[in-house]
Design a protein around this motif. Structure first.
Motif, mmCIF file in Angstrom:
data_model
loop_
_atom_site.group_PDB
_atom_site.id
_atom_site.type_symbol
_atom_site.label_atom_id
_atom_site.label_comp_id
_atom_site.label_asym_id
_atom_site.label_seq_id
_atom_site.Cartn_x
_atom_site.Cartn_y
_atom_site.Cartn_z
ATOM 1 N N THR A 101 0.895 -1.053 0.163
ATOM 2 C CA THR A 101 0.047 0.102 -0.124
ATOM 3 C C THR A 101 0.892 1.199 -0.063
ATOM 4 O OG1 THR A 101 -0.099 -0.286 2.420
ATOM 5 C CG2 THR A 101 -2.070 -1.016 0.811
ATOM 6 N N GLY A 102 0.209 2.163 -0.341
ATOM 7 C CA GLY A 102 0.842 3.437 -0.691
ATOM 8 C C GLY A 102 0.832 4.663 0.703
ATOM 9 N N HIS A 103 1.685 5.214 1.152
ATOM 10 C CA HIS A 103 1.707 6.086 2.077
ATOM 11 C C HIS A 103 2.757 7.259 1.807
ATOM 12 C CE1 HIS A 103 1.581 7.855 6.259
ATOM 13 N NE2 HIS A 103 2.865 7.891 6.209
ATOM 14 N N CYS A 104 2.154 8.402 1.590
ATOM 15 C CA CYS A 104 1.036 8.937 1.432
ATOM 16 C C CYS A 104 0.994 10.215 0.473
ATOM 17 C CB CYS A 104 0.520 9.536 2.856
ATOM 18 S SG CYS A 104 1.549 10.606 3.765
ATOM 19 N N LEU A 105 0.071 10.544 -0.152
ATOM 20 C CA LEU A 105 -0.098 11.416 -1.123
ATOM 21 C C LEU A 105 0.023 12.954 -0.671
ATOM 22 C CD1 LEU A 105 -2.487 9.568 -3.488
ATOM 23 C CD2 LEU A 105 0.223 9.566 -3.717
ATOM 24 N N VAL A 141 0.762 7.928 -8.161
ATOM 25 C CA VAL A 141 -0.206 6.918 -8.472
ATOM 26 C C VAL A 141 -0.350 6.215 -9.827
ATOM 27 C CG1 VAL A 141 -2.703 6.475 -8.382
ATOM 28 C CG2 VAL A 141 -1.901 8.087 -6.655
ATOM 29 N N VAL A 148 -0.024 -1.068 -6.536
ATOM 30 C CA VAL A 148 -0.272 -0.610 -5.216
ATOM 31 C C VAL A 148 -1.839 -0.877 -4.939
ATOM 32 C CG1 VAL A 148 -0.390 1.217 -3.662
ATOM 33 C CG2 VAL A 148 1.572 0.593 -4.893
ATOM 34 N N TRP A 151 -4.067 3.594 -1.244
ATOM 35 C CA TRP A 151 -3.154 4.910 -0.981
ATOM 36 C C TRP A 151 -4.019 5.721 0.131
ATOM 37 C CZ3 TRP A 151 1.314 5.988 -3.318
ATOM 38 C CH2 TRP A 151 1.591 5.441 -4.400
ATOM 39 N N ASP A 152 -3.064 6.043 1.020
ATOM 40 C CA ASP A 152 -3.260 7.184 2.093
ATOM 41 C C ASP A 152 -3.312 8.209 1.342
ATOM 42 O OD1 ASP A 152 -3.057 5.123 3.950
ATOM 43 O OD2 ASP A 152 -1.244 5.712 4.675
ATOM 44 N N VAL A 153 -4.528 8.743 0.880
ATOM 45 C CA VAL A 153 -4.621 9.887 0.006
ATOM 46 C C VAL A 153 -4.394 11.229 0.725
ATOM 47 C CG1 VAL A 153 -6.097 11.236 -1.701
ATOM 48 C CG2 VAL A 153 -6.194 8.825 -1.625
ATOM 49 N N ALA A 185 -6.631 11.176 -7.416
ATOM 50 C CA ALA A 185 -6.121 9.557 -7.150
ATOM 51 C C ALA A 185 -6.922 8.736 -7.888
ATOM 52 C CB ALA A 185 -6.171 9.349 -5.659
ATOM 53 N N LEU A 194 -8.952 3.684 -1.989
ATOM 54 C CA LEU A 194 -8.412 5.203 -1.414
ATOM 55 C C LEU A 194 -8.740 5.458 0.101
ATOM 56 C CD1 LEU A 194 -9.480 7.320 -4.656
ATOM 57 C CD2 LEU A 194 -7.433 6.166 -4.318
#
Ligand code: XIL
Length: 370
Positions: A101-105, A141, A148, A151-153, A185, A194
């Protein structure tokens, strides 16, 4: 080279002993309930310590970058991205069949000042900031589209009393910056989940504000799948009841919940919160366990870990992931936050990379819950 060989051999010895014991892992026993994740640093992803890499791949079903996907590290200047570590993180997860997962935008911390400033160092206009957010989110993204999971948007947009944080984003764009971030996103990867992420979600006013935000975003047609509760905890706070109340509220709002940055500090705390710019000066009184943790304190920490973990299991119909914010007591950020240079013991593995006994209890609890 020598170090690498030694740690490789040590890892093999370690692995053999764990396998010989036929030990189950938390990643395995939580399967079907929630993902069990860990935040990894860039050293770990490139395999500098074979033992650490081994623990990460063995014990956890999900990973997230502790720093490498944050705004400043990945986008240090307007026209320059640094993909090196984030690319490695995603490849690492794929290779080891772990969810990434993606941290953070969008976050007010760890973001380059360039984001908000013009050539003269003055605040940019709302239009320019919106366009820079768009460029940032589309690039990040878009690069990992389909790889991924979510995302922590937006990270940490609220104060504990439920008002909006007076960040640069808020000052320039008002609360709509949150909506824009979710729109950008979704446009960049329509299939990615999201999330909105924050600390002290157990605080009622903050939780209420987040629930209201979820409703507002959905009312505007935005996708939001889950609320991330960082869950940076202390020995006495938040209480189990407050934590359960927040899970109930989020469940009622119809969103999934992610426990995104779980750790329980064993040390006295000068404050509650995880605003990373906060720091207090060192004193020996605030660093009481330099040599060892007394047994009674250790037992109390174990119980708190188990109680919280039991709660996450109880709500596993809505809790989709539980991620520990670090691997070992050696590498936890809490050794330097909110006071630099202390010795904390918040992780599942100790300073010698050994699993703590509480893991066995957690495994038993998860198995009983089947
Ligand atoms: C922390 C990292 O663990 C540290 O290595 C870094 O120096 C500062 O940030 N809330 C968040 C995380 O959302 O990104 C923060 O991580 C901890 C608080």
């Amino acid at each position: 080279m020598k170090i690498k060989i030694i740690s490789g051999v040590a890892a093999m010895v370690f692995l053999t002993s764990v396998q010989a014991m036929g030990q189950k892992t938390l990643g395995e026993v939580t399967k079907g309930k929630f993902l069990f994740g860990v935040a990894v640093n860039s050293r770990q992803v490139i395999g500098i310590s074979a033992i650490e890499t081994e623990l990460i791949t063995r014990e956890f079903s999900a990973i997230v970058g502790e720093n490498c996907m944050k705004p400043q590290p990945i986008h240090p200047e307007e026209n320059r991205f640094n993909w090196v570590d984030a690319d490695k993180l995603v490849a690492f997860g794929e290779k080891n069949k772990q969810v990434v997962t993606g941290h953070c935008l969008i976050w007010h911390s760890q973001v380059g000042r360039w984001m908000f400033e013009d050539a003269n160092g003055k605040d940019v206009s709302p239009e320019v900031l919106k366009e820079r957010m768009h460029q940032h989110i589309s690039a990040v993204v878009g690069r990992y589209k389909g790889r991924v999971k979510g995302w922590d948007v937006v990270n940490e947009a609220f104060e504990d009393n439920g008002t909006y944080r007076n960040s640069k984003y808020y000052q320039i764009l008002g609360k709509n910056f949150i909506k824009y971030a979710f729109q950008f996103a979704r446009e960049a990867d329509p299939d990615a989940e999201l999330y909105y992420n924050d600390y002290n979600v157990e605080t009622p006013a903050k939780c209420d504000a987040i629930v209201a935000l979820v409703k507002e975003l959905r009312g505007e047609g935005c996708r939001i799948d889950a609320v991330g509760s960082q869950a940076h905890m202390h020995m006495n706070t938040p209480t189990l009841d407050a934590t359960e109340a927040s899970l109930k509220k989020l469940k009622a709002a119809g969103v999934k919940v992610l426990i995104t940055e779980w750790d329980i500090s064993i040390l006295p705390s000068p404050f509650e919160g995880a605003e990373i710019s906060t720091n207090f000066s060192y004193s020996a009184k605030m660093d009481p366990y330099r040599d060892a943790v007394p047994d009674s304190v250790q037992q109390k920490w174990n119980k708190r870990m188990l109680d919280m973990f039991g709660l996450f299991l109880k709500y596993s119909d809505v809790v989709d992931r539980v991620t520990i914010w670090g691997l070992t007591d050696n590498t936890t950020w809490l050794n330097n936050f909110p006071i630099r240079g202390r010795k904390d013991y918040p992780m599942l593995f100790d300073r010698n990379n050994q699993r703590k006994s509480v893991m066995d209890e957690m495994i038993k609890l998860a198995e009983k819950d089947k």
